[in-house]
Design an enzyme around this catalytic site. Sequence first.
Site, PDB file in Angstrom:
ATOM      1  N   VAL A  53       4.151  34.270  21.364  1.00 12.35           N
ATOM      2  CA  VAL A  53       4.713  33.789  20.094  1.00 12.35           C
ATOM      3  C   VAL A  53       3.992  34.351  18.866  1.00 12.35           C
ATOM      4  O   VAL A  53       4.508  34.275  17.758  1.00 12.35           O
ATOM      5  CB  VAL A  53       4.710  32.237  20.004  1.00 12.35           C
ATOM      6  N   SER A 108       0.285  17.547  15.672  1.00 12.76           N
ATOM      7  CA  SER A 108      -0.682  16.692  16.376  1.00 12.76           C
ATOM      8  C   SER A 108      -1.282  15.732  15.360  1.00 12.76           C
ATOM      9  O   SER A 108      -1.410  16.073  14.172  1.00 12.76           O
ATOM     10  CB  SER A 108      -1.802  17.543  16.980  1.00 12.76           C
ATOM     11  N   ASN A 146       6.830  24.483  20.030  1.00 12.17           N
ATOM     12  CA  ASN A 146       5.918  23.634  20.789  1.00 12.17           C
ATOM     13  C   ASN A 146       4.686  24.379  21.301  1.00 12.17           C
ATOM     14  O   ASN A 146       3.644  23.772  21.537  1.00 12.17           O
ATOM     15  CB  ASN A 146       6.686  23.017  21.970  1.00 12.17           C
ATOM     16  N   TYR A 169      -7.960  24.057  15.725  1.00 11.82           N
ATOM     17  CA  TYR A 169      -6.747  23.349  16.152  1.00 11.82           C
ATOM     18  C   TYR A 169      -6.233  22.438  15.036  1.00 11.82           C
ATOM     19  O   TYR A 169      -5.032  22.425  14.721  1.00 11.82           O
ATOM     20  CB  TYR A 169      -7.073  22.536  17.407  1.00 11.82           C
ATOM     21  N   ILE A 207      -1.747  12.572  24.707  1.00 10.05           N
ATOM     22  CA  ILE A 207      -0.674  12.669  25.698  1.00 10.05           C
ATOM     23  C   ILE A 207      -1.262  13.275  26.966  1.00 10.05           C
ATOM     24  O   ILE A 207      -2.020  14.251  26.906  1.00 10.05           O
ATOM     25  CB  ILE A 207       0.474  13.576  25.181  1.00 10.05           C
TER      26      ILE A 207
END
Lengths: 89, 248
Positions: free
Chosen positions: B64, B142, B90, B155, B188
């Site tokens: 990506v 997130s 995603n 991140y 998650i």
Amino acid sequence: MSLEEKVKEIIVEQLGVNAEQVKPEASFIEDLGADSLDTVELVMAFEEEFRAEIPDEDAEKLTTVGAVIEYLKSKGFDKQLEENKSSNG
Amino acid sequence: MGFLKDKVALVTGAARGIGRAIALRLADEGAHTALCDLRKEWVEETAAEVARRGCRAEIYEVDVSQAAQVQACVDAALAAFGRLDILVNNAGITKDGFLARMSEADWDAVLNVNLKGAFLFTKAASKPMIRQRSGVIVNVASIIGLIGNAGQCNYAASKAGLIALTKSTAKELASRNIRANAVAPGFIQTAMTDKLPEDVRRKMLEVTPLGRFGQPEDVANVVAFLASDASAYVTGQVITVCGGMVMA
């Protein structure tokens, strides 16, 4: 179809204006009611039609109908259109 | 059910975890899917599950962060399906480390996949969506992009950037009937969070009012809502899916 006619056709379709309004001096935003995203879409449509890549620094100068026609001519797309016509028979 | 019947959805990072759950959830509602991941064979199982739900699945091998690969992927999906209704950005990676010791390579890798990847896909998908005068973009951010996290400066920055990309996209494309929203998952249970040490996991659970870790399906349900007409008046928003860990 000449380059001028092709360009006008694209503008009429993209902006939903009458062909008579699409004069060389007409500004997309001031005269033809385009918003700034419309002008981006127009450039995308020209790129697609003429299989060209129009760099951003050129695209931002293309504010009128005449400017687009002159630009595409300066890049030789009128001749390309002629060649396509003759090769198509 | 079937509120996405015959819509076409492109999901990046569709091989595992949240991406896989999203692809299957959209297929549950009748959407055909273009499934992307770094290796074609990783996505085959997801594709088979989509097909089992009676929907069409095509798989694409794409990094990506590479503009040419992303454009080629969107072009191929358009050629295969004829339209693109839903884009789910995603694909995401982590390369954790303390700021003071983080390498430039780890910073770049995370930003390139998580943020630049979403930009490239949004750019490529926006053209057909503008032409169609319709489209939905859902970015998987997130809660770390909202609250930050020690050891995850790359991140966190990538996910905060993704949220800003979402809002800008929403403003820019609203006039063309294209909506853009983000989900911000909390903890998650996926391969990504399985890597975390036990004490971190325990601490996370302590600050989660709902008292359990989330499942990929918890996120996928919200993505399905955002992809559907049920959220027709929702754009530029970030919906946290975190068991109440973060409350805006």
